[in-house]
Design a protein around this motif. Sequence first.
Motif, short mmCIF file in Angstrom:
data_model
loop_
_atom_site.label_atom_id
_atom_site.label_comp_id
_atom_site.label_asym_id
_atom_site.label_seq_id
_atom_site.Cartn_x
_atom_site.Cartn_y
_atom_site.Cartn_z
N PRO A 73 0.67 42.03 66.86
CA PRO A 73 0.76 41.00 65.83
C PRO A 73 0.18 41.52 64.53
N ALA A 74 0.53 40.89 63.41
CA ALA A 74 -0.06 41.28 62.13
C ALA A 74 -0.19 40.06 61.24
N ILE A 75 -1.37 39.95 60.63
CA ILE A 75 -1.55 38.98 59.56
C ILE A 75 -2.00 39.76 58.34
N CYS A 76 -1.29 39.57 57.24
CA CYS A 76 -1.64 40.29 56.01
C CYS A 76 -1.48 39.35 54.83
N LEU A 77 -2.54 39.26 54.02
CA LEU A 77 -2.56 38.35 52.87
C LEU A 77 -2.46 39.16 51.58
N THR A 78 -1.75 38.59 50.59
CA THR A 78 -1.49 39.34 49.35
C THR A 78 -1.85 38.52 48.10
N PRO A 79 -3.15 38.42 47.79
CA PRO A 79 -3.55 37.69 46.59
C PRO A 79 -3.16 38.44 45.31
N ALA A 80 -3.07 37.71 44.21
CA ALA A 80 -2.63 38.32 42.95
C ALA A 80 -3.61 38.11 41.79
N TYR A 81 -4.58 37.24 41.96
CA TYR A 81 -5.54 36.92 40.90
C TYR A 81 -6.95 37.11 41.46
N VAL A 82 -7.91 37.35 40.58
CA VAL A 82 -9.27 37.57 41.05
C VAL A 82 -9.77 36.34 41.82
N PRO B 17 -7.46 41.16 63.98
CA PRO B 17 -7.76 41.71 62.65
C PRO B 17 -6.84 41.09 61.62
N VAL B 18 -7.37 40.86 60.43
CA VAL B 18 -6.55 40.37 59.32
C VAL B 18 -6.68 41.35 58.16
N ILE B 19 -5.54 41.69 57.57
CA ILE B 19 -5.53 42.63 56.45
C ILE B 19 -5.39 41.85 55.15
N ILE B 20 -6.15 42.26 54.13
CA ILE B 20 -5.92 41.75 52.78
C ILE B 20 -5.42 42.93 51.98
N ALA B 21 -4.20 42.81 51.44
CA ALA B 21 -3.63 43.92 50.68
C ALA B 21 -3.43 43.49 49.23
N PHE B 22 -4.19 44.08 48.35
CA PHE B 22 -3.87 43.91 46.93
C PHE B 22 -3.79 45.30 46.33
N ASP B 23 -3.81 45.42 45.02
CA ASP B 23 -3.55 46.74 44.44
C ASP B 23 -4.61 47.10 43.43
N GLU B 24 -4.54 48.32 42.96
CA GLU B 24 -5.56 48.86 42.06
C GLU B 24 -5.75 48.01 40.83
N VAL B 25 -4.66 47.48 40.26
CA VAL B 25 -4.79 46.72 39.01
C VAL B 25 -5.65 45.47 39.22
N ILE B 26 -5.32 44.69 40.24
CA ILE B 26 -6.08 43.45 40.48
C ILE B 26 -7.47 43.77 41.01
N GLY B 27 -7.57 44.88 41.75
CA GLY B 27 -8.88 45.28 42.28
C GLY B 27 -9.87 45.58 41.18
N HIS B 28 -9.36 46.14 40.08
CA HIS B 28 -10.25 46.55 39.00
C HIS B 28 -10.25 45.58 37.81
N MET B 29 -9.29 44.67 37.77
CA MET B 29 -9.20 43.72 36.65
C MET B 29 -10.36 42.71 36.72
N ARG B 30 -10.92 42.39 35.55
CA ARG B 30 -11.99 41.37 35.52
C ARG B 30 -11.40 40.05 35.02
N GLU B 31 -11.70 38.98 35.77
CA GLU B 31 -11.26 37.65 35.37
C GLU B 31 -12.38 36.66 35.67
N ARG B 32 -12.29 35.52 35.02
CA ARG B 32 -13.25 34.46 35.27
C ARG B 32 -12.95 33.86 36.64
N ILE B 33 -13.99 33.73 37.44
CA ILE B 33 -13.77 33.02 38.71
C ILE B 33 -14.87 31.99 38.94
N GLU B 34 -14.52 31.01 39.74
CA GLU B 34 -15.50 30.01 40.15
C GLU B 34 -15.76 30.17 41.63
N ILE B 35 -17.03 30.34 41.95
CA ILE B 35 -17.41 30.42 43.37
C ILE B 35 -17.92 29.04 43.78
#
Lengths: 277, 376
Positions: B135-144, B164-182
Amino acid sequence: MAFDYDQYIRGGKLPHIWCPGCTYGIVFKSILRVVDTLKLNRDDIAMVSGIGCASRLPGYVDFNTLHTTHGRALPFATGIKLSKPDKHVLVVSGDGDATAIGGNHFIHACRRNIDITMLVFNNFIYGMTGGQHSPTTPSGHLASTMPYGNVDPSFNIPELAKGAGASFVARGTAYHAAGLDKLISGAVQHKGFSVVEIINACPTTHGRRNKFKSPTDMLLWMKDTFLPAVAFDKLPAEKTAGKFPMGVLFKKEGAPEYCETYYGLVERLKKQREGRA
Amino acid sequence: MAQVKLLQGNEACAEGALYAGCTFFGGYPITPSTEVAEYLSRRLPLIGGVFIQMEDEIAAMAAVIGGSLTGRKALTATSGPGFSLKQENMGFAMLTEVPCVIVNVMRGGPSTGVPTGPGQSDIMQCRWGTHGDHPAICLTPAYVQEIFSETVRAFNLSERYRTPVIIAFDEVIGHMRERIEIPDPGVLPIINRTKPTCPPSEYLPYDDSKGDVPPMANFFEGYRYHVTGLNHGTDGFPVNASPRIHTDELRLMRKVEANKAEIIKYEEYLLEDAEVAIFAYGISGRSAKTAVEAARKEGIKAGLFRPLTIWPFPEEQIADLSGHVKGIVVPELSLGQIIFEVDRCAKGRCKLEGIYRVDGDPINPAQILAKVKEVM
């Protein structure tokens, strides 16, 4: 009264997979005697292994047991030990599993000096796959992938462990079964990474090809080849050729143990924060 | 009060893990995912959690599984070559049903490829990377912000389905800084693995008689059981050439397949009246959204389907979509991978056009808009 091994063996899981003449059963029994002598609570023991004949041992024992991927028992065990540093973590491995595919993990577990007991069942061959040469196969020996005699130099496992930073290093043999309990017990009690190389015989895939007429011949070879370290050290160089020392070969008390260092850091950070508050 | 922060995607991933209750990180340095490890190396010791940098990627994956077996929520993060190295032990976690989360910050490949540029060419590896059926579960977020919330969701799915669950995003979003609310603790739901309630003597770690996800005992809690990467019976011990292997592997697949409604998540943007749809995830999904807005300004009825769950694939949704549009455009940072999944589901009901790019830069909205016009 005879020792009751059954109390530690999972019901219905025997017979084991090992061939007639294999010496792993001797070591298996020694481990169970040590667990009993040290009065370890079996709920507090995790036994972890990789792949190979020796790595099937955890399936037979009534502990928390984990049979992982080839060569990787130590990093799995590291994750367990660092998560639960007050528990006993024992790793069972073979010569190929520990020093070929798992060689990198082996030296790094030694370097960290994490409080894990590593028992390396060295039978000088890949037994489960039918007798290919391993990093400990003696020079010139025949193996299914060394049909003209082994050209690979071999590892000396205790020297490798010592050089990489293990703080307890011992060697025993299946022939010297009575001495094994003491070595394994010393390893389990030692705080830090402890390695016991246990010389074993694989008559089926190693002995048959290399002029050992019977499993007994292989045990007699152990008797002649491995000498107590005290006696070995007293012999002149010309008499030690082809012989190896056994017993506790190296022990360093007080070397920083990995979990203690890590959780010491956690405590220090906690105190710093409390000091500031 | 939610905390407002300016974070990189990789840092938001680490924050999401902490929010979800992660107390174990095992990793190995690799660009462009290293900031996940760096962030957690500062934070985990402060909460008594475990951070360890292992000797290699394989060891990091192994340590994570070991940590999880003791009851900790465990994370590792990697990229391209490291993701390849982790595959065997990921398969081990799938077969032995040990929850854990693996982050793959995708870069260009194969081999060392483009370590500092974004890629989306590991997406089939996220589905089929380890050997054997699984089986595979993989999530693909696009924003910080989404990396944060999807990391929380990844832990929840992992604990819920023991996989196991995989989160796959890419270098651009990984390094991009954005405002987030925790959000405050308790705002987002947190799921923990179900533990057995039976006495240890009756515990069967892979008992499927009461459902496809058996309760999981942690090591050292009195349930002394066996975990092996060999196919095993309900008691966890190896079985050989048994019909049980077939039925158990079907159960592993069913854990995901039968729960697709709960696992699959996506964003639909201006799709109601769309004549052309764009199917895109991650950084390509962001470019696609801008392209949709540009198209709409020109009077072109474009819309976006952006999967947040790429595996299991949103098959029904794409089948449905393909019956309502003239064409689907699939931009991806590969030479064409996920488009074959879209094709499999669209079954020729509409036109299908790919936009492929692997030169280390993202696909820009103008490229996508041009293709949308072609399909119209």
